[in-house]
Scaffold this active site. Structure first.
Site, short mmCIF file in Angstrom:
data_model
loop_
_atom_site.label_atom_id
_atom_site.label_comp_id
_atom_site.label_asym_id
_atom_site.label_seq_id
_atom_site.Cartn_x
_atom_site.Cartn_y
_atom_site.Cartn_z
N ARG A 1 0.76 -1.14 -0.16
CA ARG A 1 0.01 -0.13 -0.02
C ARG A 1 0.75 1.45 0.20
O ARG A 1 0.16 2.58 -0.10
CB ARG A 1 -0.95 0.15 1.07
CG ARG A 1 -0.72 -0.20 2.43
CD ARG A 1 -1.54 0.15 3.60
NE ARG A 1 -2.78 -0.48 3.66
CZ ARG A 1 -2.95 -1.54 4.28
NH1 ARG A 1 -2.22 -1.89 5.04
NH2 ARG A 1 -4.08 -2.46 4.31
N PHE B 1 -9.87 3.11 -1.55
CA PHE B 1 -9.40 1.53 -1.82
C PHE B 1 -8.16 1.49 -0.96
O PHE B 1 -7.44 2.22 -0.36
CB PHE B 1 -9.40 1.49 -3.35
CG PHE B 1 -8.33 2.43 -4.11
CD1 PHE B 1 -7.53 3.00 -3.56
CD2 PHE B 1 -8.64 2.04 -5.49
CE1 PHE B 1 -6.69 3.85 -4.47
CE2 PHE B 1 -7.77 2.66 -6.37
CZ PHE B 1 -6.77 3.64 -6.00
N GLU B 2 -7.76 0.27 -1.18
CA GLU B 2 -6.38 -0.27 -0.44
C GLU B 2 -6.66 -0.17 0.92
O GLU B 2 -5.50 0.23 1.62
CB GLU B 2 -5.25 0.13 -1.11
CG GLU B 2 -4.94 -0.13 -2.65
CD GLU B 2 -3.65 -0.11 -3.10
OE1 GLU B 2 -2.89 -0.28 -2.29
OE2 GLU B 2 -3.69 -0.43 -4.35
N GLY B 3 -7.57 -0.22 1.54
CA GLY B 3 -7.78 0.16 3.16
C GLY B 3 -8.71 1.47 3.23
O GLY B 3 -7.89 2.48 3.16
#
Ligand code: FAD
Length: 647
Positions: A305, A435-437
């Site tokens: 990330r 996104f990506e958490g």
């Protein structure tokens, strides 16, 4: 197109939620908890920070890469820059909502798909630092380019295979990944932040698995050659089951890309809905063991990330350039707008934040390469902080540009002015907070680690399901821990005026960080004592704790970086300015811990959701539309196949 997406999501929820309502909050938490990495084999600056122990020596002196890898990285950056400047028209991508095939081919020839793949498998073997810089550079031309590269390399096939694959798997796929595109498929219509609801199923059949399910928002999925797919394996004889990761050939029979999704920003990403119908996956394509899928996904993201803060850093640097030029050039009310106090504040914010984002991203990247520390908290903080701050930076740039900030670059150019795509950047940056958490999930994930030491010693005390005898033992252990730990939070280096003096004018800020780290740990402890097991429901309290940690990490990063920056005095000025701004935010966050409207807001929201204020919605129309989407459970024919093979 947007209507389809809305309808798809709505329909999917209607058709699946009744079946999935048996997934309780507790089960969802259990799944997340099981996927958590619990081992801490290396020191963690972030973890210590939340415990009130400011261990500057873990990040200072600033780690630096070895000369060979720097040379390789610089060489790629030079070639990439030359290619981007001469061969890529960002407005073509924006207009056509597509990266031209020739650009994909050009990136492939540069080796950009294999930047992080080891040289022994045909990749460039770049460090995380240079991979980040390349993503930032490509993203500054058009953020979609960075998304293409990072969806493939940060979360797509190469990273999980590199981290968890067998040697045979590495030899089979990594060379292909230097040329081909891959995608990561976890999300489903009913599975966003909550993987416990996953419905895609990989049923064992002999040595193989048979995959069925529908995956949503698959970045690169429309054009990918290889996919990493997460699916539930049912428990059975010889199968421990659980969410499992597979590498799947995108051209396998039974795979159909049913829709190419479009969004407010990142025009040109090849993001789709992918349906799997009886897709046969050889057993040797499973990465790791059955049931390890989420752990693999989370571990991949630990470092993966970092490409988000990298792109955000590139954005902030570009915003600084435009803000500097425009604030000086645009004259209103007798002077450049940058000389009006309100705009000056914005320029200062952009400059200081750009410096901080670069400091945080580079420090996290160098730490990942150095591999001396566990950086999962720092990388998570960097993703959370950079995505939030870059959004504010882009928004302030739009404001500085006035009406031109809202106008498209092509429209400005058509009127004969320089076209500056500030509005596009704002649209493109927005997704980084999701996104990506998502920010909310990052808050929970980091908070979980921040309170981990407390849960380890006092978890049983506050767990209502634990029997009394165990509670008593836990209370005794907790007593011993806190009797040692709490007194250490009373005084420290931050109270000593001569500490950190090698940092010159920045020493005062590091003393503040040290004091704040102890205050943060005390705040977390008070929160634990006050709410005990219910602390996890105090998400906004925990969010502020995490945000304070992020500011303290950013302050540490700028101070450490300014010592190695060649700019000397001017770097110290930026670091000093950033720390002054961050300190104001930290003070506000600390006061928000205990003085806030959280309780009344919670009550208000409950009432909103009970339709108590529905009258307030009178007088407006609802523009949502229902699209002609085929319900996912009907097994109906797919609407269309938009798979676009790349030559
Ligand atoms: C452009 C784009 C590209 C994407 N690329 C990919 C990809 O390549 N692969 C892939 O698998 N997925 C991808 N996604 C999916 C993305 O990761 C999800 O959108 C994200 O995980 C959030 O899920 P959701 O949208 O279903 O939101 P939900 O999970 O439904 O959440 C809705 C809101 O509630 C919040 N929320 C949810 N749970 C909690 C909680 N427990 N506590 C507090 N708040 C909570 C969320 O933060 C969010 O604000 C992509 C999405 C987009 C839009």
């Amino acid at each position: 197109m947007v209507g389809h997406v809305t309808a798809l999501t709505g329909k999917a929820i209607m058709t699946t939620s009744s079946k999935q309502s048996d997934v309780t909050e507790k089960q969802a938490r259990q799944v997340a908890e099981q996927a958590r990495e619990t081992d801490w084999r290396k020191p963690s600056f972030g973890k210590e920070l939340f415990l009130g122990r400011f261990q500057l020596d873990l990040v200072h002196p600033h780690p630096t890469g070895d000369p060979m890898s720097i040379e390789r990285g610089e060489e790629l950056l030079k070639r990439l820059q030359a290619y981007c400047e001469t061969e890529i028209d960002p407005y073509e991508i924006e207009r056509e909502s597509m990266i031209p095939d020739r650009v994909i081919q050009g990136l492939r020839e540069l080796g950009a798909f294999g930047m992080k793949i080891d040289r022994q498998y045909g990749g460039l073997g770049l460090t995380q630092v240079y991979y980040n810089k390349a993503c930032a550079l490509a993203g500054s031309v058009h953020p979609t380019l960075a998304t293409l590269l990072s969806a493939h390399q940060s979360i797509g096939v190469p990273q999980p295979v590199k981290m968890f694959g067998t040697e045979e798997q590495k030899e089979k796929w990594l060379p292909r990944c230097t040329r081909e595109i891959s995608a990561f498929l976890l999300t489903e219509a009913d599975v966003g932040s909550d993987p416990a609801r996953m419905r895609a199923v990989a049923t064992p059949d002999g040595d193989d698995y048979v995959l069925n399910g529908v995956k949503l928002w698959t970045t690169n999925g429309v054009v990918a050659d290889l996919l990493v797919v997460m699916a539930q394996v049912p428990k059975g004889e010889g199968h421990r089951g659980g969410i499992t990761a597979f590498v799947v050939e995108a051209a396998s029979p039974g795979i159909v890309v049913e829709n190419r999704n479009s969004f407010m920003g990142l025009r040109g990403i090849e993001n789709g809905v992918t349906r799997f119908t009886n897709v046969r996956i050889p057993g040797e394509n499973r990465i790791g063991k059955e049931g390890q899928g989420l752990k693999i996904a989370l571990s991949t993201l630990n470092v993966g990330r970092l490409s988000v803060p990298a792109v955000c850093t590139g954005t902030a640097k570009w915003c600084l350039k435009i803000a500097r030029q425009w604030s000086r050039e645009r004259v209103q009310w007798g002077k450049p707008v940058g000389e009006h106090d309100a705009i000056a504040g914005k320029v200062a914010f952009i400059a200081a934040t750009a410096y901080a984002l670069e400091a945080m991203t580079d420090l996290s990247g160098e730490m990942a390469d150095e591999d001396r520390n566990d950086i999962r908290i720092e990388a998570a903080l960097a993703k959370l902080y950079a995505s939030e701050m870059a959004w504010l930076v882009a928004d302030e740039l739009v404001q500085i540009r006035g009406g031109r900030g809202f106008e498209t670059a092509e429209s400005q150019a058509a009127r004969g002015e320089r076209g500056v795509p500030a509005e596009q950047l704002l649209r493109d940056m927005r997704i980084n907070r999701v996104f990506e958490g998502s920010t909310e999930i990052m808050h929970l994930l980091i908070a979980r680690e921040a309170v981990d030491a407390h849960l380890s010693v006092a978890g049983d005390v506050i767990d209502p399901e634990v029997e009394l005898k165990r509670k008593a033992q836990a209370a005794k252990n907790a007593g011993v821990f806190y009797a040692k730990w709490l007194p250490k939070l009373v005084a420290g280096k931050g109270d000593v005026p001569t500490s950190f003096t090698e940092f010159g004018p920045l020493a005062t800020h590091l003393r503040f960080v040290e004091r704040s780290s102890r205050k943060l740990a005390r705040g977390t402890f008070y929160g634990m004592s006050r709410w005990q097991g219910k602390l996890e429901y105090r998400q906004r309290f925990l969010g502020r704790i995490v945000d304070i940690g992020a500011e303290l990490f950013a302050m540490s990063a700028v101070c450490v970086r300014s010592r190695r920056d060649p700019e000397g005095g001017s770097a110290v000025e930026l670091a000093d300015a950033f720390c002054k701004q961050a300190r104001v935010r930290v003070e506000n966050l600390f006061s928000g811990l205990w003085s806030n409207s959280d309780d009344s807001d919670r009550l208000l929201t409950r009432r909103v959701l009970q339709d108590r204020y529905i009258w307030l919605e009178d007088g407006v129309l609802d523009p949502s539309i229902e699209g002609p989407w085929i319900a996912q459970d009907t097994g109906g024919e797919p609407k269309r196949n938009v798979h676009r093979p790349i030559p």
